[in-house]
Design an enzyme around this catalytic site. Structure first.
Site, short mmCIF file in Angstrom:
data_model
loop_
_atom_site.label_atom_id
_atom_site.label_comp_id
_atom_site.label_asym_id
_atom_site.label_seq_id
_atom_site.Cartn_x
_atom_site.Cartn_y
_atom_site.Cartn_z
N CYS A 1 -56.18 20.85 54.67
CA CYS A 1 -56.75 20.95 56.11
C CYS A 1 -56.79 19.84 56.92
CB CYS A 1 -58.20 21.60 56.00
SG CYS A 1 -59.06 20.26 54.92
N CYS B 1 -61.93 23.01 49.29
CA CYS B 1 -62.71 22.09 49.95
C CYS B 1 -63.50 21.12 49.11
CB CYS B 1 -63.96 22.77 50.94
SG CYS B 1 -63.02 23.87 51.84
FE1 FES Z 1 -61.02 21.25 54.91
FE2 FES Z 1 -62.89 22.72 53.89
S1 FES Z 1 -61.45 23.22 55.30
S2 FES Z 1 -62.58 20.71 53.50
#
Ligand code: FES
Length: 123
Positions: A33, A102
Site C-alpha cells: 500500500c 498491515c
Molecule cells: Fe497500508 Fe494498512 S493499508 S498499512
C-alpha cells in the site's frame, strides 16, 4: 469489521510519537500500500525500556503498532524478536483478512529497530 480492541487502539494509540534519543530505529514501508512506519526503541540491560512508533498508515497499522509497543515493552530483545504479526493480530482479537498485511509493518519495524540497535552496538 474491526474488533473493539482494534478500534480502541486506533482511537487511543499507545506510545505514539517520535523518540529523539532512540537507541535503535526501524523504518519499514509496506509494499502492498506504500504506507510507512518507524519504530523507536530504548534499550537497557538487553531489555526494551521504552518503545514508540510513528506511522503514515491506515487504521489497522496504527492499531497493530500501538499494540506491539505494549506487548514488547519490558521484554528482552530476544523475546521481542519472537513476537509475530499473528501474535499482534490475535492480541487485537483479529484483523479483517484484507487488513492482515498491515500488521507486517509493526512486527517488521520492531525487528529492524532491534537489528539497528545491535548493529550500533557492534553485535
Ligand atoms: Fe497500508 Fe494498512 S493499508 S498499512
Amino acid at each position: 469489521m474491526y474488533s473493539a480492541k482494534v478500534l480502541d487502539h486506533f482511537r487511543n494509540p499507545r506510545n505514539m510519537g517520535e523518540m529523539k534519543d532512540a537507541d535503535g530505529i526501524g523504518k519499514v514501508g509496506n509494499p502492498e500500500c506504500g504506507d510507512i512506519m518507524y519504530i523507536y526503541i530504548k534499550v537497557k540491560d538487553d531489555r526494551l525500556e521504552d518503545i514508540r512508533f510513528q506511522t503514515l498508515g491506515c487504521g489497522a497499522a496504527i492499531a497493530t503498532s500501538s499494540m506491539i509497543t505494549e506487548m514488547a515493552r519490558g521484554k528482552t530483545l530476544d523475546e521481542a524478536l519472537k513476537i509475530t504479526k499473528k501474535d499482534v493480530a490475535d492480541a487485537l482479537d483479529g484483523l479483517p483478512p484484507i487488513k492482515m498485511h498491515c500488521s507486517n509493518l509493526a512486527a517488521d519495524g520492531l525487528r529492524k529497530a532491534i537489528e539497528d540497535y545491535r548493529k550500533k552496538q557492534g553485535k
